[in-house]
Design a protein around this motif. Structure first.
Motif, PDB file in Angstrom:
ATOM      1  N   VAL A 318       0.845  -1.201   0.000  1.00 62.76           N
ATOM      2  CA  VAL A 318       0.000   0.000   0.000  1.00 62.76           C
ATOM      3  C   VAL A 318       0.879   1.250   0.000  1.00 62.76           C
ATOM      4  O   VAL A 318       0.635   2.209  -0.750  1.00 62.76           O
ATOM      5  CB  VAL A 318      -0.949  -0.017   1.205  1.00 62.76           C
ATOM      6  N   ALA A 322       0.269   1.675  -4.057  1.00 65.48           N
ATOM      7  CA  ALA A 322      -1.180   1.874  -4.188  1.00 65.48           C
ATOM      8  C   ALA A 322      -1.583   3.307  -4.534  1.00 65.48           C
ATOM      9  O   ALA A 322      -2.629   3.524  -5.137  1.00 65.48           O
ATOM     10  CB  ALA A 322      -1.893   1.442  -2.905  1.00 65.48           C
ATOM     11  N   ARG A 323      -0.776   4.296  -4.133  1.00 64.06           N
ATOM     12  CA  ARG A 323      -1.162   5.710  -4.263  1.00 64.06           C
ATOM     13  C   ARG A 323      -2.531   5.943  -3.602  1.00 64.06           C
ATOM     14  O   ARG A 323      -3.434   6.571  -4.175  1.00 64.06           O
ATOM     15  CB  ARG A 323      -1.195   6.145  -5.733  1.00 64.06           C
ATOM     16  N   ALA A 324      -2.654   5.422  -2.390  1.00 60.44           N
ATOM     17  CA  ALA A 324      -3.927   5.480  -1.670  1.00 60.44           C
ATOM     18  C   ALA A 324      -3.935   6.640  -0.676  1.00 60.44           C
ATOM     19  O   ALA A 324      -2.901   7.201  -0.318  1.00 60.44           O
ATOM     20  CB  ALA A 324      -4.177   4.163  -0.939  1.00 60.44           C
ATOM     21  N   ARG A 325      -5.140   6.996  -0.232  1.00 61.49           N
ATOM     22  CA  ARG A 325      -5.313   8.008   0.807  1.00 61.49           C
ATOM     23  C   ARG A 325      -5.604   7.384   2.161  1.00 61.49           C
ATOM     24  O   ARG A 325      -5.368   8.013   3.194  1.00 61.49           O
ATOM     25  CB  ARG A 325      -6.453   8.959   0.421  1.00 61.49           C
ATOM     26  N   ASP A 344      -7.580  -0.805   0.398  1.00 67.13           N
ATOM     27  CA  ASP A 344      -7.099   0.568   0.229  1.00 67.13           C
ATOM     28  C   ASP A 344      -7.887   1.221  -0.899  1.00 67.13           C
ATOM     29  O   ASP A 344      -8.469   0.532  -1.743  1.00 67.13           O
ATOM     30  CB  ASP A 344      -5.595   0.592  -0.073  1.00 67.13           C
ATOM     31  N   GLY A 346      -6.717   3.084  -3.300  1.00 65.86           N
ATOM     32  CA  GLY A 346      -5.726   3.548  -4.265  1.00 65.86           C
ATOM     33  C   GLY A 346      -6.150   3.350  -5.706  1.00 65.86           C
ATOM     34  O   GLY A 346      -7.330   3.177  -6.028  1.00 65.86           O
ATOM     35  N   GLY A 380      -9.292   1.140  -8.709  1.00 58.03           N
ATOM     36  CA  GLY A 380      -9.498   0.823  -7.313  1.00 58.03           C
ATOM     37  C   GLY A 380     -10.946   0.565  -6.963  1.00 58.03           C
ATOM     38  O   GLY A 380     -11.831   0.647  -7.817  1.00 58.03           O
TER      39      GLY A 380
END
Length: 396
Positions: A318, A322-325, A344, A346, A380
């Motif tokens: 992640v 993932a480039r998740a928040r 996630d 992302g 995602g």
């Protein structure tokens, strides 16, 4: 007077240009020719298998009332394993059917143990049955394939596919490992190789981390303290600076050893359990992570450790890919399984062959009878669900 004249060239009209011919190619595809070859060779292999089965069973059963009858029958049952191996190889090469090899017979204790293990070998008896029923089928497939190759060649691909599907069913039904236990043994043997390779890789990683990290820093620390000792009387201020620098190196070495120990087995997992350990590892993630562990009791230490490192690796993915928040971790028990789920929000698009280590993680879980399921559409979110067998922690 003479002059060199060019030879008269024929004049081609615009419509007379010759159209290039298409390249020659076989009428049937490669797979069809392989199926035809299998059907035509059926007669000879079926005849050999039938003769062997009839002779070995007849001699062994006919002489069963004598001393040599049962040993002769046991010896005859050793050949079907070789015949089955040959038939599996032929089906694999010509029909594309891959059937696992049955596990070898266990080592016998004495003559009577060897005799009994051979007489009750299900693989040999199933191969003998395969040899007995193959002769009429081999005659039919040989005649149909040969006649169709000469007379009915336009429909031969369809006949070849239908007849070879019957062969595929016989190979899978009679030449596969004898039962679910046999297949499970084969799976465990494969999983054991994965466990051994993973353990060897972990040992090499630990050795490399010790050699390149803490060991190198401790060597530099020893050299620095040696220089400080020499300068202690000549230049106390320089010696004090060296000791201060060595003190900083000690802190860094301790931190590296702490990180290495956490990578082997974190102390918080041993002392406080999976919930506290996952909260600790989620705090190091680059995005906020919500952790929910719903377990009435702690699983066995080995299962708990595998669950921890699975979630730890997924959270590293992640952070890196993932480039998740945000992300979430859920752990619960469902019957005899320990369930882990990491989500996630992302970019998605994760794949087992995408270089994120998911394929290796799936292999390691499979080695302990676990399962890894990935759901990561493009855009995602990504959901990774892992199942582990539940084993309770021994009491006392």
């Amino acid at each position: 007077m003479s002059a060199d004249l060019d030879p008269i060239q024929p004049v081609e009209s615009p419509g007379s240009a010759e159209t290039p011919r298409p390249p020659l190619r076989l009428a049937y595809g490669q797979e069809t020719w392989k199926e035809i070859a299998f059907l035509l060779s059926n007669l000879f292999t079926a005849l050999a298998g039938f003769v062997y089965a009839v002779v070995s069973i007849a001699l062994g059963a006919g002489l069963a009332v004598t001393v040599v009858g049962l040993p002769l029958l046991a010896l005859g049952l050793g050949g079907p394993r070789l015949i089955g191996r040959s038939e599996r190889a032929r089906a694999r090469a010509l029909l594309g059917v891959t059937v696992a090899e049955p596990s070898p017979l266990p080592p016998a204790d004495g003559f009577f143990g060897w005799l009994w293990s051979r007489l009750k070998d299900p693989v040999a008896w199933r191969t003998q049955l395969y040899g007995l029923i193959r002769l009429p089928w081999g005659i039919v497939t040989f005649i149909v394939a040969l006649v169709s190759l000469i007379v009915l060649w336009p429909v031969l691909p369809f006949l070849a596919r239908g007849l070879s599907n019957g062969d595929r069913g016989m190979v899978r039904g009679l030449l596969s490992p004898s039962d679910e236990l046999e297949r499970r043994i084969a799976e465990l043997e494969s999983d054991r190789g994965v466990v051994v390779d993973t353990a060897a890789a972990d040992l090499r990683r630990i050795e490399r981390d010790l050699h390149d990290g803490a060991q190198a820093r401790l060597v530099a620390l020893a050299m620095g303290l040696g220089l400080a000792k020499e300068k202690l009387l000549e230049d106390p201020e320089a010696a004090a600076a060296m000791v201060d620098e060595a003190h900083g190196e000690v802190k860094l070495a301790l931190q590296e050893l702490r990180d290495l120990a956490r990578g082997i087995h974190p102390a918080v997992l041993t002392d406080r359990g999976l919930s506290a350990a996952l909260s600790s590892v989620s705090a190091r993630c680059t995005v906020p992570v919500k952790v929910n562990v719903d377990l009435a009791e702690r699983p066995a230490e080995a299962i708990e450790g595998i669950a921890y490192f699975t979630v730890s690796e997924l959270l590293q993915n992640v952070s890196k890919h993932a480039r998740a928040r945000s992300a979430s971790v859920e752990v619960w028990r469902a019957g005899g399984r320990l369930m882990l789920q990491v989500r996630d929000d992302g970019a998605g698009g994760a794949r087992f062959d995408g270089g994120t280590g998911l394929a290796g993680l799936a292999e390691r879980l499979g080695a302990v009878d676990g399962v890894l399921v990935l759901d990561s559409p493009d855009g995602g979110p990504t959901t990774v669900t892992a199942e582990l067998p539940w084993r309770s922690r021994p009491t006392g």
